[in-house]
Design an enzyme around this catalytic site. Sequence first.
Site, mmCIF file in Angstrom:
data_model
loop_
_atom_site.group_PDB
_atom_site.id
_atom_site.type_symbol
_atom_site.label_atom_id
_atom_site.label_comp_id
_atom_site.label_asym_id
_atom_site.label_seq_id
_atom_site.Cartn_x
_atom_site.Cartn_y
_atom_site.Cartn_z
ATOM 1 N N PRO A 174 17.266 6.549 -29.684
ATOM 2 C CA PRO A 174 16.136 7.787 -28.970
ATOM 3 C C PRO A 174 15.912 8.618 -30.176
ATOM 4 C CG PRO A 174 18.114 7.285 -27.558
ATOM 5 C CD PRO A 174 18.101 6.431 -28.689
ATOM 6 N N ASP A 222 15.033 12.278 -30.676
ATOM 7 C CA ASP A 222 14.526 13.740 -30.067
ATOM 8 C C ASP A 222 14.491 14.697 -31.178
ATOM 9 O OD1 ASP A 222 16.975 14.001 -30.697
ATOM 10 O OD2 ASP A 222 17.525 14.570 -28.910
ATOM 11 N N ARG A 254 18.975 23.642 -17.668
ATOM 12 C CA ARG A 254 17.362 23.512 -16.630
ATOM 13 C C ARG A 254 17.498 21.992 -16.153
ATOM 14 N NH1 ARG A 254 10.928 24.272 -17.064
ATOM 15 N NH2 ARG A 254 10.525 23.479 -14.855
ATOM 16 N N LYS A 275 10.473 7.848 -26.616
ATOM 17 C CA LYS A 275 11.924 8.497 -26.636
ATOM 18 C C LYS A 275 12.613 8.173 -25.146
ATOM 19 C CE LYS A 275 14.953 11.973 -26.190
ATOM 20 N NZ LYS A 275 15.400 12.491 -24.877
ATOM 21 N N PHE A 302 23.755 12.359 -33.279
ATOM 22 C CA PHE A 302 23.153 13.401 -32.137
ATOM 23 C C PHE A 302 23.866 14.444 -31.848
ATOM 24 C CE2 PHE A 302 22.958 14.797 -27.681
ATOM 25 C CZ PHE A 302 21.429 15.446 -27.911
ATOM 26 N N ARG A 327 6.196 17.871 -14.626
ATOM 27 C CA ARG A 327 6.942 16.628 -14.485
ATOM 28 C C ARG A 327 6.894 16.141 -13.008
ATOM 29 N NH1 ARG A 327 9.254 20.703 -16.399
ATOM 30 N NH2 ARG A 327 9.537 20.869 -18.589
#
Length: 297
Positions: A237, A239, A130, A220, A281, A178
């Site tokens: 970061p 997440d 997305r 973040k 990550f 957003r």
Amino acid sequence: MTKIQQINIELTEPLDLTTSLTSGQCFRWRIDSEERWVGVIESRIIRLTQKQNFLKVESLESSNQSMDLEETIYDYFRIGDDLKEVQERIGWDTRVKYGINKFPGMRILRQDPWEVLVSFILSSTSNIPRISRTVELLSSKYGERISLDQSIRYTFPSPELLAEVGEARLRELGCGFRAPYVASAALAVADGKLPLYELRESSYLEAMKHLTGLKGVGDKIADCVMLFSLDKLRAFPNDRWITKALHDWYGFPLRSKYEDSREWSWNRFGDDAGYANQYLFWNIRQSTRPLRSTATI
DNA sequence: TAATAACCTCGCAA
DNA sequence: ATTGCGAGGTTAT
């Protein structure tokens, strides 16, 4: 019709083009039927093909004398970072080492701060397909079309332009809640209240303070912008994936404070925390979910 | 200070 | 096909 320029770079540093471009740092590179990566750097359309340690770079001849094509590429892929040195410094950590072994050529990118800021504002409670879709829509609708024979891409719309586009039309594009965040960030950068590009020279803390002053930007997202575009390689970061990695691999409580993981990463990896983050990550993300088939233009 | 709901909409799985 | 769930976070309460 501008002339096509092509150079071949012999790489002296490790680079895995595909992993670097698909490891969640950027959202706008596409691979075409010829297995070439097509994207935009510094408003130039760029086509990349890697064969082992050779990188074929195609673009249009640029009137901009400030950076030639080779410099642009070196800058974007941070070829100046001695990756092997970095990997030696952080590879003592078993989990990081595992990531290094799996993706030895994965590099942190040095992208345009404005594009990265918008992309990660859009990442909030969203997913990669997305985010990619919305960022692409923003570009194709409001950016400038640039083409290199068959390949077509769009520049990322400037803060000034997106400020003018405004919240309502950003919602229509699918930005959702957003939209006001993107709109107000655009205003802040356009009228100079947020000196986004100067933050490359600022300290981590100073940059963090400026970025989190924006609505919709917390720690973040600020860390992502700092790591992927503002030269803050200490940024770590945290997440949901990193949270899972810290929990599964290092015994962190699932609900720990953001500040705790930051302190932990700095004590453990120092200035290389960002690279360590990227290996952790991508490692946990790949092991949890198989890589999707890559989108073609 | 710490926990929790609400936020837009879309992609994906059933 | 249609529906329902949850997604790379932040803010307001």
